[in-house]
Design a protein around this motif. Structure first.
Motif, PDB file in Angstrom:
ATOM      1  N   ARG A  93      44.731   5.855  54.425  1.00  0.00           N
ATOM      2  CA  ARG A  93      44.003   4.607  54.658  1.00  0.00           C
ATOM      3  C   ARG A  93      44.876   3.515  55.287  1.00  0.00           C
ATOM      4  O   ARG A  93      44.351   2.485  55.709  1.00  0.00           O
ATOM      5  CB  ARG A  93      43.464   4.093  53.325  1.00  0.00           C
ATOM      6  N   GLN A  94      46.199   3.739  55.309  1.00  0.00           N
ATOM      7  CA  GLN A  94      47.127   2.701  55.775  1.00  0.00           C
ATOM      8  C   GLN A  94      46.891   1.404  55.007  1.00  0.00           C
ATOM      9  O   GLN A  94      46.789   0.304  55.573  1.00  0.00           O
ATOM     10  CB  GLN A  94      46.982   2.483  57.276  1.00  0.00           C
ATOM     11  N   ALA A  95      46.801   1.549  53.675  1.00  0.00           N
ATOM     12  CA  ALA A  95      46.515   0.413  52.801  1.00  0.00           C
ATOM     13  C   ALA A  95      47.139   0.658  51.436  1.00  0.00           C
ATOM     14  O   ALA A  95      47.287   1.807  50.996  1.00  0.00           O
ATOM     15  CB  ALA A  95      45.009   0.224  52.659  1.00  0.00           C
ATOM     16  N   ALA A  96      47.510  -0.425  50.761  1.00  0.00           N
ATOM     17  CA  ALA A  96      47.906  -0.311  49.361  1.00  0.00           C
ATOM     18  C   ALA A  96      46.656  -0.059  48.520  1.00  0.00           C
ATOM     19  O   ALA A  96      45.578  -0.579  48.832  1.00  0.00           O
ATOM     20  CB  ALA A  96      48.604  -1.585  48.899  1.00  0.00           C
ATOM     21  N   VAL A  97      46.778   0.736  47.477  1.00  0.00           N
ATOM     22  CA  VAL A  97      45.623   1.103  46.659  1.00  0.00           C
ATOM     23  C   VAL A  97      45.854   0.685  45.214  1.00  0.00           C
ATOM     24  O   VAL A  97      46.927   0.941  44.638  1.00  0.00           O
ATOM     25  CB  VAL A  97      45.354   2.623  46.711  1.00  0.00           C
ATOM     26  N   ILE A  98      44.838   0.038  44.636  1.00  0.00           N
ATOM     27  CA  ILE A  98      44.820  -0.260  43.197  1.00  0.00           C
ATOM     28  C   ILE A  98      43.597   0.439  42.617  1.00  0.00           C
ATOM     29  O   ILE A  98      42.471   0.234  43.087  1.00  0.00           O
ATOM     30  CB  ILE A  98      44.738  -1.770  42.913  1.00  0.00           C
ATOM     31  N   CYS A  99      43.812   1.266  41.619  1.00  0.00           N
ATOM     32  CA  CYS A  99      42.713   1.997  40.976  1.00  0.00           C
ATOM     33  C   CYS A  99      42.193   1.192  39.792  1.00  0.00           C
ATOM     34  O   CYS A  99      42.972   0.746  38.947  1.00  0.00           O
ATOM     35  CB  CYS A  99      43.190   3.367  40.508  1.00  0.00           C
ATOM     36  N   TYR A 100      40.885   1.013  39.743  1.00  0.00           N
ATOM     37  CA  TYR A 100      40.235   0.311  38.634  1.00  0.00           C
ATOM     38  C   TYR A 100      39.156   1.227  38.093  1.00  0.00           C
ATOM     39  O   TYR A 100      38.114   1.419  38.713  1.00  0.00           O
ATOM     40  CB  TYR A 100      39.655  -1.010  39.122  1.00  0.00           C
ATOM     41  N   PHE A 101      39.412   1.792  36.932  1.00  0.00           N
ATOM     42  CA  PHE A 101      38.537   2.811  36.347  1.00  0.00           C
ATOM     43  C   PHE A 101      38.106   2.333  34.968  1.00  0.00           C
ATOM     44  O   PHE A 101      38.909   2.253  34.044  1.00  0.00           O
ATOM     45  CB  PHE A 101      39.302   4.137  36.234  1.00  0.00           C
ATOM     46  N   THR A 102      36.819   1.978  34.819  1.00  0.00           N
ATOM     47  CA  THR A 102      36.296   1.624  33.501  1.00  0.00           C
ATOM     48  C   THR A 102      35.556   2.841  32.956  1.00  0.00           C
ATOM     49  O   THR A 102      34.615   3.328  33.574  1.00  0.00           O
ATOM     50  CB  THR A 102      35.353   0.407  33.550  1.00  0.00           C
ATOM     51  N   GLY A 103      36.006   3.340  31.829  1.00  0.00           N
ATOM     52  CA  GLY A 103      35.465   4.579  31.294  1.00  0.00           C
ATOM     53  C   GLY A 103      34.108   4.399  30.646  1.00  0.00           C
ATOM     54  O   GLY A 103      33.832   3.371  30.032  1.00  0.00           O
ATOM     55  N   ASP A 104      33.263   5.414  30.768  1.00  0.00           N
ATOM     56  CA  ASP A 104      31.958   5.390  30.111  1.00  0.00           C
ATOM     57  C   ASP A 104      31.849   6.542  29.111  1.00  0.00           C
ATOM     58  O   ASP A 104      30.789   7.155  28.968  1.00  0.00           O
ATOM     59  CB  ASP A 104      30.819   5.440  31.131  1.00  0.00           C
ATOM     60  N   ARG A 105      32.940   6.812  28.433  1.00  0.00           N
ATOM     61  CA  ARG A 105      32.927   7.839  27.392  1.00  0.00           C
ATOM     62  C   ARG A 105      31.979   7.418  26.274  1.00  0.00           C
ATOM     63  O   ARG A 105      31.974   6.253  25.842  1.00  0.00           O
ATOM     64  CB  ARG A 105      34.342   8.024  26.835  1.00  0.00           C
ATOM     65  N   GLU A 106      31.171   8.347  25.809  1.00  0.00           N
ATOM     66  CA  GLU A 106      30.212   8.043  24.748  1.00  0.00           C
ATOM     67  C   GLU A 106      30.932   7.544  23.501  1.00  0.00           C
ATOM     68  O   GLU A 106      31.876   8.157  23.015  1.00  0.00           O
ATOM     69  CB  GLU A 106      29.389   9.297  24.419  1.00  0.00           C
ATOM     70  N   PRO A 151      51.414  11.314  43.687  1.00  0.00           N
ATOM     71  CA  PRO A 151      51.300  11.901  45.031  1.00  0.00           C
ATOM     72  C   PRO A 151      49.908  11.713  45.640  1.00  0.00           C
ATOM     73  O   PRO A 151      49.793  11.471  46.849  1.00  0.00           O
ATOM     74  CB  PRO A 151      51.608  13.384  44.791  1.00  0.00           C
ATOM     75  N   LEU A 152      48.850  11.792  44.810  1.00  0.00           N
ATOM     76  CA  LEU A 152      47.495  11.566  45.313  1.00  0.00           C
ATOM     77  C   LEU A 152      47.337  10.123  45.789  1.00  0.00           C
ATOM     78  O   LEU A 152      46.777   9.859  46.858  1.00  0.00           O
ATOM     79  CB  LEU A 152      46.463  11.869  44.232  1.00  0.00           C
ATOM     80  N   LEU A 153      47.838   9.180  44.988  1.00  0.00           N
ATOM     81  CA  LEU A 153      47.758   7.772  45.362  1.00  0.00           C
ATOM     82  C   LEU A 153      48.472   7.509  46.677  1.00  0.00           C
ATOM     83  O   LEU A 153      47.954   6.819  47.566  1.00  0.00           O
ATOM     84  CB  LEU A 153      48.379   6.905  44.260  1.00  0.00           C
ATOM     85  N   ARG A 154      49.664   8.066  46.797  1.00  0.00           N
ATOM     86  CA  ARG A 154      50.457   7.834  48.012  1.00  0.00           C
ATOM     87  C   ARG A 154      49.781   8.477  49.233  1.00  0.00           C
ATOM     88  O   ARG A 154      49.811   7.914  50.335  1.00  0.00           O
ATOM     89  CB  ARG A 154      51.873   8.380  47.821  1.00  0.00           C
ATOM     90  N   GLN A 155      49.174   9.637  49.029  1.00  0.00           N
ATOM     91  CA  GLN A 155      48.487  10.280  50.151  1.00  0.00           C
ATOM     92  C   GLN A 155      47.252   9.481  50.572  1.00  0.00           C
ATOM     93  O   GLN A 155      46.946   9.377  51.768  1.00  0.00           O
ATOM     94  CB  GLN A 155      48.096  11.710  49.764  1.00  0.00           C
ATOM     95  N   ILE A 156      46.534   8.907  49.602  1.00  0.00           N
ATOM     96  CA  ILE A 156      45.393   8.059  49.934  1.00  0.00           C
ATOM     97  C   ILE A 156      45.865   6.811  50.673  1.00  0.00           C
ATOM     98  O   ILE A 156      45.254   6.385  51.662  1.00  0.00           O
ATOM     99  CB  ILE A 156      44.600   7.686  48.662  1.00  0.00           C
ATOM    100  N   GLU A 157      46.964   6.228  50.211  1.00  0.00           N
ATOM    101  CA  GLU A 157      47.506   5.062  50.899  1.00  0.00           C
ATOM    102  C   GLU A 157      47.894   5.391  52.338  1.00  0.00           C
ATOM    103  O   GLU A 157      47.635   4.608  53.261  1.00  0.00           O
ATOM    104  CB  GLU A 157      48.728   4.522  50.135  1.00  0.00           C
ATOM    105  N   GLU A 158      48.492   6.549  52.520  1.00  0.00           N
ATOM    106  CA  GLU A 158      48.889   6.966  53.861  1.00  0.00           C
ATOM    107  C   GLU A 158      47.658   7.196  54.744  1.00  0.00           C
ATOM    108  O   GLU A 158      47.625   6.798  55.906  1.00  0.00           O
ATOM    109  CB  GLU A 158      49.735   8.239  53.787  1.00  0.00           C
TER     110      GLU A 158
END
Length: 332
Positions: free
Chosen positions: A17-30, A8-15
């Motif tokens: 922004r009027q754009a498709a969204v791809i999330c790219y998250f590189t973790g920095d966990r110790e 739902p968060l992704l879809r709301q961001i897309e709405e």
């Protein structure tokens, strides 16, 4: 939360922004982190094929950096699917992440959003030995080498060819010539990549601005870990940064917090604490990076076993960790 709560968060961001969204998250966990790397290109391709060509595509990005060539390849791939590219930065997009931002038509930065310098450190077999570990090599900062030569000219006042040559020879005595050659190649490479990424969306008449942005992100920032705020990105660096609406900022931050929680970013990976008091062996599976869109989900996964030493020895960790797999895995 998990994917069901994130969608739902992704879809709301897309709405919004009027754009498709791809999330790219590189973790920095110790002790269990990931970085921008070439292996993500095929992962993105799968998501883009599922999404299809779109008028606008946004990348929701979090990273501390990584391989400097990957952003160039990734932006080129993204622009095969869209004429309008945006990057959403709720928090960190440093180093290679900043390079990726340079290829976007606009960078949407939240209040906590930060970029970083694009001055890489290089490492190869000819770099100086690490005094604490002779088997390892010390990375050499490209801008540090250039700053040393600038110091000789501008502060020490060395002007003649002989004086500059003597300063350079002192450097060669400490750093292998081939390592310095690699530094110069990367000095030229990072500026070329930045220029080509910016020229994807800035017209030729803004070439002076392109050059100013490159200088601002390299030699004019004196620390690789300098954090460029939204205000600085606009006023000093001259980037195409826009502020999100209050609603979009809230959605971006909530999505960031969900990824932070899922990847346990704020909790160090401590194998010794994972074993119960009566356990001597444990299999583990931990995600350390995510690429996600509405139709697809991939995670960078570490798998392995943790075993306890029967007779711990001085200077030897009480547990051993054996990795059996590490790489991107398709989850949806």
């Amino acid at each position: 939360m998990g994917r069901e709560e994130r969608l739902p968060l992704l879809r709301q961001i897309e709405e919004e922004r009027q754009a498709a969204v791809i999330c790219y998250f590189t973790g920095d966990r110790e002790n269990l982190g990931t970085r921008v790397a070439p292996d993500v290109i095929r992962v993105f391709y799968r998501h883009l094929l599922a999404l299809g060509p779109r008028p606008r595509i946004d990348i929701f990005l979090y990273t501390r950096g990584g391989d400097v060539l990957t952003p160039w390849r990734l932006v080129n791939l993204l622009r095969e699917f869209t004429p309008r590219l945006g990057v959403l930065v709720p928090f960190r997009a440093a180093s290679a992440g900043t390079l990726l931002c340079l290829g976007a038509d606009e960078i949407v930065m939240g209040r906590l959003g930060e970029l970083g310098p694009i001055d890489p450190s290089v490492a190869n077999a000819f770099n100086p030995e690490d005094p604490g570990n002779p088997a390892a090599r010390l990375p050499v900062s490209v801008e540090d080498v250039m700053a040393y030569l600038a110091l000789a000219r501008e502060v020490a006042g060395l002007e003649g060819e002989g004086s500059i040559a003597a300063a350079f020879n002192r450097l060669v005595d400490r750093v292998h010539p081939l390592a310095l050659g690699n530094v110069h190649r990367n000095y030229a490479l990072i500026r070329l990549l930045a220029r080509k990424l910016l020229q994807m969306h800035l017209p030729p008449e803004e070439d002076d601005r392109v050059q100013e942005i490159i200088q601002n992100l390299t030699e004019k920032l004196n620390a690789h870990n300098h954090m460029i705020s939204r205000r600085e990105a606009v006023q000093d660096i001259k980037l195409q940064v826009v502020e999100p609406s209050e609603r979009l900022e809230d959605l971006m931050w909530r999505l960031y917090l969900d990824y932070e929680d899922d990847l346990k970013i704020r909790e160090p990976f401590n194998p010794a604490l994972m074993l119960g008091p009566n356990e001597y062996s444990l299999a583990f599976n931990a995600a350390a990076g995510i690429v996600e869109s509405v139709p697809c989900l991939d995670a960078f996964v570490f798998e392995g076993t943790i075993t306890r030493e029967n007779q711990p020895r001085e200077g030897v960790p009480p547990v051993n960790v054996t990795f059996t797999y590490q790489g991107w895995r398709q989850l949806l």
